[in-house]
Scaffold this active site. Structure first.
Site, short mmCIF file in Angstrom:
data_model
loop_
_atom_site.label_atom_id
_atom_site.label_comp_id
_atom_site.label_asym_id
_atom_site.label_seq_id
_atom_site.Cartn_x
_atom_site.Cartn_y
_atom_site.Cartn_z
N LEU A 125 -3.67 4.23 -7.38
CA LEU A 125 -5.14 3.94 -7.64
C LEU A 125 -6.22 5.16 -6.80
O LEU A 125 -7.34 5.30 -7.53
CB LEU A 125 -5.63 2.76 -6.45
CG LEU A 125 -4.82 1.44 -6.88
CD1 LEU A 125 -4.95 0.60 -5.87
CD2 LEU A 125 -5.45 0.94 -8.12
N ASP A 181 -4.36 14.28 6.24
CA ASP A 181 -3.29 13.27 6.79
C ASP A 181 -3.97 12.35 7.60
O ASP A 181 -4.50 12.70 8.66
CB ASP A 181 -2.15 14.00 7.38
CG ASP A 181 -1.31 12.82 7.99
OD1 ASP A 181 -1.40 11.82 7.88
OD2 ASP A 181 -0.24 13.49 8.87
N ASN A 194 -8.88 4.94 0.58
CA ASN A 194 -7.72 4.64 -0.02
C ASN A 194 -6.38 4.53 0.29
O ASN A 194 -5.45 3.58 0.07
CB ASN A 194 -8.00 5.27 -1.48
CG ASN A 194 -6.56 4.88 -2.26
OD1 ASN A 194 -6.76 3.90 -2.87
ND2 ASN A 194 -5.83 5.70 -2.55
N TYR A 217 1.83 -5.13 6.49
CA TYR A 217 0.54 -5.08 5.42
C TYR A 217 -0.57 -5.99 5.49
O TYR A 217 -1.76 -5.72 5.52
CB TYR A 217 1.03 -4.88 3.93
CG TYR A 217 0.21 -4.21 2.96
CD1 TYR A 217 -0.09 -2.92 2.60
CD2 TYR A 217 -0.34 -5.42 1.94
CE1 TYR A 217 -0.91 -2.51 1.75
CE2 TYR A 217 -1.29 -4.89 1.21
CZ TYR A 217 -1.71 -3.34 1.01
OH TYR A 217 -2.38 -3.01 -0.10
N LYS A 257 -4.73 -5.03 6.49
CA LYS A 257 -5.62 -5.32 5.56
C LYS A 257 -6.78 -6.40 6.07
O LYS A 257 -8.10 -6.18 6.13
CB LYS A 257 -5.31 -5.90 4.04
CG LYS A 257 -4.50 -4.46 3.36
CD LYS A 257 -5.17 -3.51 3.44
CE LYS A 257 -4.30 -2.33 2.74
NZ LYS A 257 -5.29 -1.21 2.40
#
Length: 238
Positions: free
Chosen positions: A15, A60, A87, A163, A167
């Site tokens: 992406l 990084d 991103n 994850y 988010k």
């Protein structure tokens, strides 16, 4: 006409890379930021060979020194930043919540939560030099209570702490930054289930479809939204 200047983290593939391509093809100057120097330089070189204004910046997100050095490079090269796209992200462990040790979550939180904080804070001074500063947080619907508790998705997403939790945290970071930085447009987006390395290319969307929301929010005008969550069809539920 003044060129719009953007930086995209985690941009040597997936992406991030597609976002760089689309924004550069729109005439923007784009800093392709990635921690893998070889892959980042190779990706930037391909875009440059195609006549696009893309420059590689080593970054990084888990290293404060690396993030500060990247901000110095952008300042010396461009003098400001108009659009920051956070991103970079990793998947994290997929073990059941009751089998997951706290130490197993440190890397995913370091990248997906603390990383965007480091990067955003380092680039806010350069964003303040823009006439129309924007910050885009690349999040996910799996970090939303609305999606996780929707019966139609029941059983499709095995419960895991890493994850989804990062988010969810990123969504709250978005709202908090938007609340503080009133002069900037700060929004989160859900790319949708896109075929990338993160999911073993099992997603049903192409990377172009997956970047539709990123591009829409990044290119929104000065009267655009802030503190919102969007997918490729428009506003999405938290």
């Amino acid at each position: 006409m003044t060129t719009t200047i953007a930086l995209v983290t985690g941009a040597n593939k997936g992406l991030g890379r597609e976002t760089v391509r689309r924004l550069a093809e729109a005439g923007w100057q784009v800093f392709l930021a990635a921690r893998d120097t070889a892959r980042g330089e190779a990706a930037a070189a391909e875009f440059t060979a195609a006549g696009l204004d893309v420059r590689f910046v080593p970054l990084d997100v888990t290293s404060g020194a690396s993030v500060a050095a990247a901000a110095d490079i952008v300042k010396a090269t461009a003098g400001r930043l108009d659009v920051l796209i956070n991103n970079a992200a990793i998947g994290g462990p997929r073990t059941a919540p009751s089998d997951t040790e706290p130490d197993e979550l440190r890397e995913v939180f370091e990248t997906n939560v603390f990383g965007p904080i480091r990067v955003t804070n380092a680039f806010v001074p350069l964003l303040r030099l823009s006439d129309h500063p924007r910050i885009v947080m690349v999040s996910s619907s799996v970090g939303t209570i609305a999606m996780i508790t929707d019966p139609k998705w029941s059983g499709l997403l095995p419960p895991a702490l890493g994850y989804p939790s990062t988010k969810a945290a990123l969504n709250m970071l978005t709202v908090m930054y938007a609340s503080e930085l009133g002069e900037m447009k700060v929004n989160a987006i859900d790319p949708g289930y896109t075929a990338t390395d993160l999911n073993g290319h099992s997603g049903f969307q192409t990377v172009t479809e997956g970047t539709d929301a990123v591009v829409a929010v990044a290119t929104a005008g000065a009267d655009g939204p802030t503190g919102g969550f969007f997918d490729r069809t428009g506003a999405a539920p938290w």
